[in-house]
Motif scaffolding. Structure first.
Motif, mmCIF file in Angstrom:
data_model
loop_
_atom_site.group_PDB
_atom_site.id
_atom_site.type_symbol
_atom_site.label_atom_id
_atom_site.label_comp_id
_atom_site.label_asym_id
_atom_site.label_seq_id
_atom_site.Cartn_x
_atom_site.Cartn_y
_atom_site.Cartn_z
ATOM 1 N N HIS A 130 -32.904 56.015 -22.056
ATOM 2 C CA HIS A 130 -31.570 55.427 -21.898
ATOM 3 C C HIS A 130 -30.816 55.390 -23.221
ATOM 4 O O HIS A 130 -29.597 55.623 -23.258
ATOM 5 N N GLU A 163 -25.563 61.804 -19.969
ATOM 6 C CA GLU A 163 -24.205 61.330 -20.231
ATOM 7 C C GLU A 163 -23.278 62.443 -20.700
ATOM 8 O O GLU A 163 -22.108 62.476 -20.351
ATOM 9 N N ASP A 191 -26.788 54.111 -13.638
ATOM 10 C CA ASP A 191 -27.020 53.910 -15.059
ATOM 11 C C ASP A 191 -28.457 53.445 -15.238
ATOM 12 O O ASP A 191 -29.268 53.521 -14.296
#
Length: 467
Positions: A130, A163, A191
């Motif tokens: 992440h 992303e 997400d």
């Protein structure tokens, strides 16, 4: 007639099959250029209709791009991507071991320390992904591998969201229904909190022996994910601490905003839940299991800049490990193991070969620590003027003869040595066993008994002077 066996794909020599599915075959292969064994994941483009082919190839390249940008001990490494003779392939790290799904097939709960240990490694991998802009989107037991040393590795980034990628899947349902988040089922953007929902489903299954959402059809499972609240884990498995129920319900919330914002926050909540149980049930050894995150840590998801931690320059000059004093590396390894577990030995060896400067070594290791609190603790341990000794060099025999009482420093020293073999829970085990030991030697004996692997147990006994 059966097709002729595949002997090579591109530069790779094929040594056997590891598995097969609708998309293609995964081979055990060998890269002759650098003499490395790999797993070669392949798909044959002609097996799919023209309309599917473009999407499939995009997913396959996406997997290579997503995993290829992530270098972490708990993520399967990707080495190469290529296309040849109608076949696309990804060369990746060959993990000798088994899948977590195989352990869960029996439908029985896993041992609590083992489940929390593997879940902690999963959180470390997801936190790293992440931070680098990658959401996995298909976390499930089949994509979690356990190597021969019990280390967990995340694989299969085929539907990951990057992303910086122009590839989008908003409005389409991708994933495995039993482990998908509500927003995935609804076709909404995802997400990191979506990955944490799926990870919580895996933890629920490890702790209870069954998935929280089950049904006779995929549609029924999806309806449960969207509407139903699963049974409390402690109701399914009475051996579990009841304090875990609240953590699991929050992690499995239908409302993404109500879930934990990041891996560090979830990790902290688990620590607090089990720590609360451990302090109130000190006589129950099975309930005294903790994850090494300080309970007072706040729910922060921001990591410090590793570059700002080094006061010396990072010299990638291939410095030999022999240039390091053994005691210095042992100190670093012990303190890192308290945060990341046994993988600390490998990380220290790799990073110590790149520099002879302690602040630089610390800076190289900090990004591998998943929690913000853990990173601060590790850094502060080596800060100028506050550096604590790694170990009290008084042997067990010396203390046994002198009749000294155990001090907090001795217990801390023993915990740091144990952390090399048990990981973050070592500090809790040492704290638990200290009141039961009449001497330092007795404490070391008790801690040695807590190490499940015989080889590691022998090494620990040698480290602390028991033999």
């Amino acid at each position: 007639m059966e097709p002729l066996p595949v002997t090579s794909i591109g530069k790779y020599r094929i040594d056997g099959r590891l598995g097969a599915g609708a998309m293609g075959v995964v081979y055990r292969a060998f890269d002759p250029h650098i003499e490395r064994r790999v797993a070669l994941k392949t798909i044959r483009r002609e097996l799919f209709e023209d309309g599917e082919r473009a999407s499939l190839m995009a997913r396959f390249r996406n997997e290579a791009q997503a995993a290829g940008r992530l270098a972490h001990p708990n993520i399967v490494s990707v080495y190469d991507y290529g296309e040849t003779d109608g076949t696309a392939y990804i060369a990746m790290e060959l993990v000798e071991g088994r899948g977590l799904s195989g352990l869960l097939e029996a439908g029985r709960p896993l041992d609590l320390p083992a489940a929390l240990g593997w879940f902690e490694q999963l959180l470390a991998a997801l936190g790293f992904a992440h931070e680098h802009g990658v959401v996995h989107r298909d976390i499930k037991p089949a994509n979690l591998l356990l190597n021969a040393h019990g280390q967990l590795k995340v694989t299969d980034f085929g539907i990951a969201h990057i992303e910086s990628s122009s590839m989008t899947m908003v409005g389409s349902i991708v994933g495995t229904p039993s482990y998908m988040s509500p927003e995935q089922i609804a076709g909404e953007p995802v997400d990191g909190r979506s990955d944490l929902f799926s990870a919580a489903v895996v933890l629920y299954q490890m702790l209870t022996g069954h998935r929280p959402f089950v049904g006779a059809s995929q549609a029924a499972v999806m309806q449960q994910v969207l509407r139903d609240t699963p049974r409390a884990p402690s109701a399914c498995n009475p051996a579990l601490p009841a304090a875990l129920d609240g953590v699991m319900f929050r992690a499995l919330s239908k409302d993404r905003a109500a879930r934990f914002p990041c891996t560090a926050a979830l990790r902290q909540a688990l620590f607090r839940a089990v720590h609360k149980t451990g302090t109130s049930h000190q006589s129950d050894d099975d309930r005294t299991v903790l994850i090494a995150v300080a309970p007072e840590a706040s729910e922060t998801c921001n990591a410090p800049d590793p570059a700002a931690l080094a006061s010396g320059s990072l010299r990638g000059n291939g410095a030999p490990l022999a240039a390091w004093p053994a005691a210095a590396l042992a100190n670093v390894e012990a303190r890192l193991a308290a945060q990341v577990g046994p993988v600390a030995r490998l990380l220290v060896a790799r990073c110590a070969a790149r520099t002879e400067n302690l602040p630089a070594l610390v800076a190289l290791l900090v990004p591998h620590i998943p929690s913000d609190k853990g990173r601060r603790q590790f850094t502060e341990a080596f800060a100028e003027g506050t550096r604590a000794p790694a170990a009290n060099h008084t042997t067990s025999a010396d203390v046994s003869r002198s009749g000294q009482q155990l001090t907090a420093e001795q217990v801390q020293s023993a915990a740091l040595k144990l952390a090399v073999y048990l990981g973050p829970i070592a500090h809790i085990v040492a704290k638990r066993e200290a009141p039961r030991a009449a001497s330092l030697r007795g404490l070391h004996e008790r801690l040695a008994d807590a190490i499940p692997d015989e080889h590691d147990r022998v090494r620990f006994r040698r480290d602390v002077g028991l033999q």
